[in-house]
Design an enzyme around this catalytic site. Structure first.
Site, PDB file in Angstrom:
ATOM      1  N   ASP A 168      36.945  49.430  41.662  1.00 30.51           N
ATOM      2  CA  ASP A 168      37.263  50.771  41.147  1.00 30.51           C
ATOM      3  C   ASP A 168      38.391  51.399  41.967  1.00 30.51           C
ATOM      4  O   ASP A 168      39.305  52.032  41.428  1.00 30.51           O
ATOM      5  CB  ASP A 168      36.013  51.656  41.221  1.00 30.51           C
ATOM      6  CG  ASP A 168      34.803  50.962  40.625  1.00 30.51           C
ATOM      7  OD1 ASP A 168      34.783  50.775  39.408  1.00 30.51           O
ATOM      8  OD2 ASP A 168      33.891  50.580  41.389  1.00 30.51           O
ATOM      9  N   GLY A 171      25.573  32.720  42.467  1.00 32.94           N
ATOM     10  CA  GLY A 171      26.215  32.665  41.145  1.00 32.94           C
ATOM     11  C   GLY A 171      27.545  31.947  41.232  1.00 32.94           C
ATOM     12  O   GLY A 171      28.500  32.260  40.516  1.00 32.94           O
ATOM     13  N   ALA A 172      27.595  30.935  42.098  1.00 34.13           N
ATOM     14  CA  ALA A 172      28.883  30.307  42.416  1.00 34.13           C
ATOM     15  C   ALA A 172      29.481  29.524  41.265  1.00 34.13           C
ATOM     16  O   ALA A 172      30.683  29.232  41.277  1.00 34.13           O
ATOM     17  CB  ALA A 172      28.719  29.404  43.646  1.00 34.13           C
ATOM     18  N   ALA A 173      28.651  29.163  40.268  1.00 35.74           N
ATOM     19  CA  ALA A 173      29.210  28.454  39.113  1.00 35.74           C
ATOM     20  C   ALA A 173      29.582  29.422  37.989  1.00 35.74           C
ATOM     21  O   ALA A 173      30.065  28.999  36.940  1.00 35.74           O
ATOM     22  CB  ALA A 173      28.217  27.418  38.594  1.00 35.74           C
ATOM     23  N   GLY A 174      29.366  30.721  38.210  1.00 34.25           N
ATOM     24  CA  GLY A 174      29.701  31.717  37.191  1.00 34.25           C
ATOM     25  C   GLY A 174      31.176  32.082  37.235  1.00 34.25           C
ATOM     26  O   GLY A 174      31.954  31.521  38.017  1.00 34.25           O
ATOM     27  N   HIS A 218      28.918  52.553  41.151  1.00 34.28           N
ATOM     28  CA  HIS A 218      29.837  51.689  40.392  1.00 34.28           C
ATOM     29  C   HIS A 218      29.374  51.734  38.936  1.00 34.28           C
ATOM     30  O   HIS A 218      28.675  50.846  38.441  1.00 34.28           O
ATOM     31  CB  HIS A 218      29.802  50.254  40.941  1.00 34.28           C
ATOM     32  CG  HIS A 218      30.580  49.297  40.082  1.00 34.28           C
ATOM     33  ND1 HIS A 218      31.937  49.429  39.856  1.00 34.28           N
ATOM     34  CD2 HIS A 218      30.196  48.217  39.361  1.00 34.28           C
ATOM     35  CE1 HIS A 218      32.343  48.468  39.050  1.00 34.28           C
ATOM     36  NE2 HIS A 218      31.306  47.718  38.729  1.00 34.28           N
ATOM     37  N   ASN A 229      18.240  42.192  36.419  1.00 35.79           N
ATOM     38  CA  ASN A 229      18.938  41.797  37.650  1.00 35.79           C
ATOM     39  C   ASN A 229      18.254  42.281  38.915  1.00 35.79           C
ATOM     40  O   ASN A 229      18.356  41.635  39.966  1.00 35.79           O
ATOM     41  CB  ASN A 229      20.388  42.310  37.629  1.00 35.79           C
ATOM     42  CG  ASN A 229      21.261  41.507  36.657  1.00 35.79           C
ATOM     43  OD1 ASN A 229      20.838  40.454  36.183  1.00 35.79           O
ATOM     44  ND2 ASN A 229      22.450  41.999  36.388  1.00 35.79           N
ATOM     45  N   ILE A 273      32.874  34.880  38.177  1.00 40.02           N
ATOM     46  CA  ILE A 273      33.425  35.457  39.414  1.00 40.02           C
ATOM     47  C   ILE A 273      33.350  34.419  40.541  1.00 40.02           C
ATOM     48  O   ILE A 273      34.300  34.239  41.306  1.00 40.02           O
ATOM     49  CB  ILE A 273      32.660  36.741  39.815  1.00 40.02           C
ATOM     50  CG1 ILE A 273      32.829  37.802  38.738  1.00 40.02           C
ATOM     51  CG2 ILE A 273      33.162  37.271  41.163  1.00 40.02           C
ATOM     52  CD1 ILE A 273      32.006  39.057  38.962  1.00 40.02           C
ATOM     53  N   ASN A 314      25.651  43.516  39.114  1.00 37.87           N
ATOM     54  CA  ASN A 314      25.359  44.881  38.636  1.00 37.87           C
ATOM     55  C   ASN A 314      23.898  45.135  38.301  1.00 37.87           C
ATOM     56  O   ASN A 314      23.201  44.199  37.898  1.00 37.87           O
ATOM     57  CB  ASN A 314      26.210  45.160  37.383  1.00 37.87           C
ATOM     58  CG  ASN A 314      27.599  45.604  37.757  1.00 37.87           C
ATOM     59  OD1 ASN A 314      27.788  46.350  38.705  1.00 37.87           O
ATOM     60  ND2 ASN A 314      28.591  45.119  37.011  1.00 37.87           N
TER      61      ASN A 314
HETATM   62  P1  NAD Z   1      28.421  34.952  34.947  1.00 37.49           P
HETATM   63  O1  NAD Z   1      27.331  35.016  33.925  1.00 37.49           O
HETATM   64  O2  NAD Z   1      29.686  34.281  34.588  1.00 37.49           O
HETATM   65  O3  NAD Z   1      27.867  34.234  36.248  1.00 37.49           O
HETATM   66  C1  NAD Z   1      26.691  34.626  36.862  1.00 37.49           C
HETATM   67  C2  NAD Z   1      26.140  33.391  37.562  1.00 37.49           C
HETATM   68  O4  NAD Z   1      25.036  33.802  38.339  1.00 37.49           O
HETATM   69  C3  NAD Z   1      25.653  32.315  36.600  1.00 37.49           C
HETATM   70  O5  NAD Z   1      26.259  31.070  36.929  1.00 37.49           O
HETATM   71  C4  NAD Z   1      24.136  32.280  36.819  1.00 37.49           C
HETATM   72  O6  NAD Z   1      23.600  30.974  36.684  1.00 37.49           O
HETATM   73  C5  NAD Z   1      24.062  32.783  38.257  1.00 37.49           C
HETATM   74  N1  NAD Z   1      22.774  33.354  38.647  1.00 37.49           N
HETATM   75  C6  NAD Z   1      21.926  34.101  37.911  1.00 37.49           C
HETATM   76  N2  NAD Z   1      20.824  34.407  38.633  1.00 37.49           N
HETATM   77  C7  NAD Z   1      21.008  33.866  39.852  1.00 37.49           C
HETATM   78  C8  NAD Z   1      20.211  33.812  41.038  1.00 37.49           C
HETATM   79  N3  NAD Z   1      19.007  34.384  41.093  1.00 37.49           N
HETATM   80  N4  NAD Z   1      20.690  33.148  42.106  1.00 37.49           N
HETATM   81  C9  NAD Z   1      21.898  32.540  42.065  1.00 37.49           C
HETATM   82  N5  NAD Z   1      22.678  32.542  40.966  1.00 37.49           N
HETATM   83  C10 NAD Z   1      22.228  33.190  39.882  1.00 37.49           C
HETATM   84  O7  NAD Z   1      28.679  36.447  35.444  1.00 37.49           O
HETATM   85  P2  NAD Z   1      29.944  36.996  36.270  1.00 37.49           P
HETATM   86  O8  NAD Z   1      31.012  37.396  35.321  1.00 37.49           O
HETATM   87  O9  NAD Z   1      30.284  36.055  37.363  1.00 37.49           O
HETATM   88  O10 NAD Z   1      29.317  38.363  36.848  1.00 37.49           O
HETATM   89  C11 NAD Z   1      28.313  38.341  37.820  1.00 37.49           C
HETATM   90  C12 NAD Z   1      27.808  39.759  38.090  1.00 37.49           C
HETATM   91  O11 NAD Z   1      28.833  40.540  38.704  1.00 37.49           O
HETATM   92  C13 NAD Z   1      27.384  40.537  36.849  1.00 37.49           C
HETATM   93  O12 NAD Z   1      26.198  41.274  37.118  1.00 37.49           O
HETATM   94  C14 NAD Z   1      28.557  41.478  36.619  1.00 37.49           C
HETATM   95  O13 NAD Z   1      28.187  42.603  35.866  1.00 37.49           O
HETATM   96  C15 NAD Z   1      28.907  41.822  38.048  1.00 37.49           C
HETATM   97  N6  NAD Z   1      30.234  42.403  38.287  1.00 37.49           N
HETATM   98  C16 NAD Z   1      30.309  43.395  39.221  1.00 37.49           C
HETATM   99  C17 NAD Z   1      31.543  43.974  39.518  1.00 37.49           C
HETATM  100  C18 NAD Z   1      31.672  45.079  40.531  1.00 37.49           C
HETATM  101  O14 NAD Z   1      32.759  45.659  40.615  1.00 37.49           O
HETATM  102  N7  NAD Z   1      30.668  45.407  41.315  1.00 37.49           N
HETATM  103  C19 NAD Z   1      32.696  43.505  38.849  1.00 37.49           C
HETATM  104  C20 NAD Z   1      32.568  42.489  37.915  1.00 37.49           C
HETATM  105  C21 NAD Z   1      31.313  41.944  37.623  1.00 37.49           C
HETATM  106  C1  LMR Z   2      33.557  45.859  36.119  1.00 38.92           C
HETATM  107  O1  LMR Z   2      33.678  46.991  36.598  1.00 38.92           O
HETATM  108  O2  LMR Z   2      34.511  45.265  35.587  1.00 38.92           O
HETATM  109  C2  LMR Z   2      32.241  45.146  36.242  1.00 38.92           C
HETATM  110  O3  LMR Z   2      31.272  45.969  36.814  1.00 38.92           O
HETATM  111  C3  LMR Z   2      31.780  44.549  34.974  1.00 38.92           C
HETATM  112  C4  LMR Z   2      31.304  45.603  33.999  1.00 38.92           C
HETATM  113  O4  LMR Z   2      30.200  45.456  33.474  1.00 38.92           O
HETATM  114  O5  LMR Z   2      32.039  46.559  33.763  1.00 38.92           O
END
Ligand code: NAD
Ligand code: LMR
Length: 325
Positions: free
Chosen positions: A159, A11-14, A187, A105, A16, A131
């Site tokens: 967290d 998800g490197a272009a997303g 989480h 997911n 995070i 997530n």
């Molecule tokens: P985003 O939509 O901005 O980016 C996600 C990226 O993942 C997109 O570029 C998409 O094309 C790519 N993607 C989707 N499926 C894929 C696959 N199979 N292989 C490779 N890439 C793929 O989302 P984001 O804001 O970057 O968030 C990413 C995830 O992290 C979400 O599930 C979010 O809920 C989670 N998150 C977790 C925490 C935590 O504390 N654990 C915190 C924040 C966000």
């Molecule tokens: C967070 O804790 O910020 C992430 O898991 C994104 C969410 O869905 O809350």
């Protein structure tokens, strides 16, 4: 010269991913003496955007960046990789819980776990961020039979950091004065941020705050901080999530400071009454690139009740993805 470490980010272009890649390339995760080769994984529709990220990384001329692999092929993406940050997954929107993402997911993490199993370094360390992170981590680890479950961890460091920040603000302390914060469980909104072992400048944190504030304000605030950010930003946390991911891996590799610990989602092993089969956040110390769950903490009735609630939610999530395990 130290051989470069290969670091994969899915998800490197997303959102995070975009915050993560530059900090890793700058040395924030593995240190100023460790060159890196970035393996940036995306799905095919996002490869155009990923090429832009690659151009920008190159334009930074980072001294530690020794190469970039940009791909939608998981075999190539995880080939020889030493660290994998599994971020790529859908984020939730307003009104959703993170567990609502499991149907979409969950299926991402089986194939990625298998590709890691087949292609990555046998010493790989994996952090799952996408997530619902604990259960996605369980799926990935279950799909990698050659690797030890201990090589797969889920992120609750965000967290943990949020809890430290809330406590610091309440007590007018600095975050660096707070030690031994603990996040137990999932989480999710059932997580249990526990200050019963926490210290502020060496003294018991629980003595510095009112029990009512702890139970009625602090715990729900930390549990629901992700939703609060989505409400304010219209998008889920990104820079703070990337920062926590960097903290998680840096601590795992370089260790916890003396007298302190961190929180990581790790395979349950029966310790603290949490039986195998789920990924449960616990307090851990890290040294020599490995983690040890902090042993022998007293668990009050209040804590046990909350640990049971978050465990029950994780068992339900597990039941929903049994076919992927
Ligand atoms: P985003 O939509 O901005 O980016 C996600 C990226 O993942 C997109 O570029 C998409 O094309 C790519 N993607 C989707 N499926 C894929 C696959 N199979 N292989 C490779 N890439 C793929 O989302 P984001 O804001 O970057 O968030 C990413 C995830 O992290 C979400 O599930 C979010 O809920 C989670 N998150 C977790 C925490 C935590 O504390 N654990 C915190 C924040 C966000
Ligand atoms: C967070 O804790 O910020 C992430 O898991 C994104 C969410 O869905 O809350």
């Amino acid at each position: 010269m130290t051989a470069p470490a290969r670091v994969a980010i899915t998800g490197a272009a997303g959102n995070i991913g975009y915050a993560l890649a530059f900090r890793i390339a700058a040395g924030d995760m593995l240190g100023p003496d460790q060159p890196v080769i970035l393996h940036l994984l995306e799905i095919p529709p996002a490869l155009g955007a990923l090429s832009g990220v690659t151009m920008e990384l190159n334009d930074c001329a980072f001294p530690l960046l020794h190469g970039i692999v940009g791909t939608a092929d998981t075999g190539e993406g995880f080939d020889g990789v030493d660290y994998a940050l599994l971020v790529g997954a859908k984020p939730r929107g307003k009104g959703m819980e993170r567990g609502d993402l499991i149907a979409d997911n969950g299926k991402i993490f089986g194939p990625q776990g298998k590709a890691i199993n087949d292609n990555a370094s046998p010493d790989i360390r994996v952090l799952v961020v996408g997530n619902p992170a604990n259960t996605n981590c369980l799926i990935a680890a279950s799909s990698a039979p050659k690797l030890d479950r201990r090589q797969f961890t889920a992120m609750t460091r965000l967290d943990h950091n949020r809890a430290i920040s809330q406590l610091a603000e309440k007590t007018s302390a600095h975050s660096t004065e707070i030690a031994r914060m603990t996040i137990w469980g999932n989480h999710s909104a059932t997580q249990y941020p526990d200050i019963s072992n926490c210290t502020i400048e060496g003294a018991a944190a629980a003595d510095r705050v009112d029990d009512g504030w702890y139970r009625e304000t602090f715990i729900p605030k930390v549990q629901k901080r992700g939703a609060e950010i989505i409400g304010a930003r219209g998008a889920s946390s990104a820079a703070s999530a990337a920062s926590a991911a960097i903290d998680h891996v840096r601590t795992w590799v370089h260790g916890t400071p003396d007298g302190d610990w961190t929180s990581m989602g790790v395979a349950a092993d029966g310790g603290y009454g949490i039986e195998e089969g789920i990924v449960f956040s616990r307090p851990v110390t890290c040294a020599d690139g490995d983690y040890t769950v902090v042993p022998d903490l007293d668990i009050s009735d209040f804590s046990r009740e909350r640990m049971n609630a978050t465990e029950a939610e994780l068992r339900e999530e597990r039941a929903a993805v049994e076919d992927l395990l």
